[in-house]
Enzyme design. Structure first.
Site, PDB file in Angstrom:
ATOM      1  N   HIS A 180      85.763  38.940  77.043  1.00 36.96           N
ATOM      2  CA  HIS A 180      85.068  38.052  77.974  1.00 36.96           C
ATOM      3  C   HIS A 180      85.591  38.319  79.379  1.00 36.96           C
ATOM      4  O   HIS A 180      86.794  38.185  79.647  1.00 36.96           O
ATOM      5  CB  HIS A 180      85.290  36.590  77.590  1.00 36.96           C
ATOM      6  CG  HIS A 180      84.595  36.191  76.330  1.00 36.96           C
ATOM      7  ND1 HIS A 180      85.114  35.278  75.436  1.00 36.96           N
ATOM      8  CD2 HIS A 180      83.407  36.587  75.810  1.00 36.96           C
ATOM      9  CE1 HIS A 180      84.280  35.131  74.420  1.00 36.96           C
ATOM     10  NE2 HIS A 180      83.233  35.908  74.628  1.00 36.96           N
ATOM     11  N   GLU A 183      87.954  35.910  81.555  1.00 40.57           N
ATOM     12  CA  GLU A 183      89.268  35.525  81.041  1.00 40.57           C
ATOM     13  C   GLU A 183      90.357  36.495  81.516  1.00 40.57           C
ATOM     14  O   GLU A 183      90.985  37.209  80.736  1.00 40.57           O
ATOM     15  CB  GLU A 183      89.207  35.427  79.514  1.00 40.57           C
ATOM     16  CG  GLU A 183      88.233  34.352  79.057  1.00 40.57           C
ATOM     17  CD  GLU A 183      87.920  34.374  77.569  1.00 40.57           C
ATOM     18  OE1 GLU A 183      88.555  35.165  76.829  1.00 40.57           O
ATOM     19  OE2 GLU A 183      87.049  33.605  77.129  1.00 40.57           O
ATOM     20  N   HIS A 312      92.351  35.708  74.195  1.00 33.28           N
ATOM     21  CA  HIS A 312      91.328  35.029  75.000  1.00 33.28           C
ATOM     22  C   HIS A 312      91.986  33.934  75.848  1.00 33.28           C
ATOM     23  O   HIS A 312      93.179  33.692  75.781  1.00 33.28           O
ATOM     24  CB  HIS A 312      90.279  34.377  74.089  1.00 33.28           C
ATOM     25  CG  HIS A 312      89.371  35.341  73.403  1.00 33.28           C
ATOM     26  ND1 HIS A 312      88.018  35.407  73.660  1.00 33.28           N
ATOM     27  CD2 HIS A 312      89.611  36.272  72.442  1.00 33.28           C
ATOM     28  CE1 HIS A 312      87.460  36.342  72.904  1.00 33.28           C
ATOM     29  NE2 HIS A 312      88.409  36.875  72.140  1.00 33.28           N
ATOM     30  N   GLU A 388      93.929  31.796  72.049  1.00 28.41           N
ATOM     31  CA  GLU A 388      93.456  31.264  73.328  1.00 28.41           C
ATOM     32  C   GLU A 388      94.668  30.841  74.152  1.00 28.41           C
ATOM     33  O   GLU A 388      95.399  29.929  73.789  1.00 28.41           O
ATOM     34  CB  GLU A 388      92.537  30.059  73.101  1.00 28.41           C
ATOM     35  CG  GLU A 388      91.294  30.358  72.268  1.00 28.41           C
ATOM     36  CD  GLU A 388      90.141  30.876  73.106  1.00 28.41           C
ATOM     37  OE1 GLU A 388      90.344  31.084  74.327  1.00 28.41           O
ATOM     38  OE2 GLU A 388      89.052  31.077  72.537  1.00 28.41           O
TER      39      GLU A 388
END
Length: 429
Positions: A180, A183, A312, A388
């Site tokens: 992504h 990020e 992430h 994350e």
């Protein structure tokens, strides 16, 4: 519902590609955090973008969660009025988004000049600097590192990777980041970890280097990543045209972490809306970057890769398979939870940062076609996770560069503990 892309002036930029365009600005844009309690509030919250130029930063996963939204100065009063009318609790977490973005961005330079910038972890860097660092790291460690170009993106950028191996017979840990584009902390933290892995005098890091092979893809989405640095900081997807249009023009990009061929399309917010930020593609494995990654993983012997870690941001989670369901779990889920919890325990030590662990469909939100589920469900890698990173608080995707080293330390400590636990569990036998 189709999520709007953010203000007429910025929408025109979203169809552009390349590093010579001026980046969209967000002077006096605010980021609000909205708490949605029940189904009725959630329904009304989703409708806000129908009459306000609103950008949702989080995937809309249902009631009982908080969401970050961005809006321009002219519509802030309207938004606050609407949120109050709907009895939605909210707070402003960023008063001026542009000031936060300027803190994290490099000064403007030409691409050739950027290649000469030395990599450090006091600021965020773009693709030329990261690739220059990767090349230098390889040159300094030729005995340990094998470089790869695993494929090319839609815009023909190289997707680079390395394998680090200190001795024959090791099992491997696979790490990928920046699937992504938005990020940035993901590649900042992973590059920092691998810099330390190859240079640390710490015995625990030496053990990770000596007794495990590491396969690393620092930027899986090079087109989107460069676009986020040079045109649109809030960009998430890759840059291949979808063939669809909306009011702002042609729609670009697929959320590549919704495009893997495992339970593709089974669940997830707006994965079938081509102009949305979470669009999963017209079919599985439709994106050249995903095909390149899968081909690269397939090039290694079965049973060689024992851990697959997709890095992430944000939210402080260790998310396990599966994402498409909250009622089905992997056969070795209890073992995976013990290994994930070890990461959380290790990452907490220095700064007290808490990571929640569990299946993503249960703990976070339904999502299908993700890398970690493909790695587990198709490749039978016994431990896979989406990690994350920070933060869970004020900044979200726009974590200040002053926190990069802290995140790097959390990741390093977490991985030391995670790998130790995985070995104790027999994962590397």
């Amino acid at each position: 519902m189709k999520v709007l892309l953010i203000l007429v002036g910025c929408l025109a930029l979203l169809g552009l590609s390349g590093a010579n365009q001026l980046a969209a600005r967000y002077d006096d844009f605010k980021v609000y955090r909205v708490n949605v309690k029940d189904a009725q509030q959630f329904s009304e919250f989703m409708k806000l973008s129908e009459h306000l130029p609103l950008r949702y930063l989080n995937e809309l996963k249902g009631p009982g969660h908080s969401y970050d939204v961005v809006i321009d100065p002219a519509n802030q009063e309207k938004l606050e009025s609407q949120l109050s009318f709907l009895e939605l609790d909210f707070s402003c977490v960023i008063e001026d988004l542009q000031s936060v973005l300027e803190e994290e961005s490099q000064p403007e330079t030409f691409a050739m000049e950027r290649r000469r910038i030395e990599m450090d972890w006091s600021q965020y860097h773009d693709l030329p600097v990261i690739y220059n660092w990767l090349q230098k790291l390889t040159s300094k460690n030729r005995r340990l590192i094998t470089p790869y170009v695993i494929g090319r993106s839609y815009e023909r950028r190289q997707i680079r990777a390395v394998k680090i191996s200190a001795k024959p017979g090791n099992k491997a840990i696979f790490v990928e980041s920046n699937i992504h584009a938005i990020e940035w902390i993901s590649s900042a933290a992973t590059t920092c970890f691998f810099e330390n892995l190859l240079n640390s005098s710490d015995e625990k890091m030496k053990n990770l280097l000596e007794n495990y092979d590491w396969i690393f893809v620092p930027v899986l989405n090079p087109d989107g990543f460069e676009y986020s640095h040079n045109v649109e900081r809030l960009w998430r997807k890759n840059r291949r045209p979808t063939g669809f249009h909306n009011a702002s023009g042609p729609c670009y990009g697929t959320d590549m972490n919704r495009n893997f061929d495992y339970e593709w399309g089974a669940s997830g917010y707006n994965i079938d809306v081509p102009c949305d930020h979470w669009y999963g593609g017209a079919e599985p494995d439709s994106e050249p970057e995903i095909i390149a990654l899968e081909r690269f993983v397939n090039s290694f012997d079965d049973d060689y890769i024992r851990m697959y870690l997709a890095i992430h941001s944000f939210g402080n989670f260790v998310l396990l398979p599966y994402g498409h369901t909250s009622t089905e779990f992997p056969p070795n889920y209890d073992q995976m939870m013990r290994i994930a919890t070890a990461f959380a325990d290790g990452a907490r030590v220095k700064y007290g940062t808490d990571f929640l662990c569990g299946a993503s469909g249960l703990l976070n939100y339904p999502v299908s076609g993700s890398a970690k589920d493909w790695a587990y469900g198709v490749k039978n890698i016994p431990f896979t996770a989406t990690i994350e990173l920070r933060d869970g608080g004020q900044y979200g995707f726009f974590l200040p560069p002053s926190q990069i080293m802290e995140v790097c330390n959390e990741v390093s400590d977490g991985l030391v503990a995670m790998v130790d636990k995985a070995r104790e569990e027999g994962l590397f036998n």
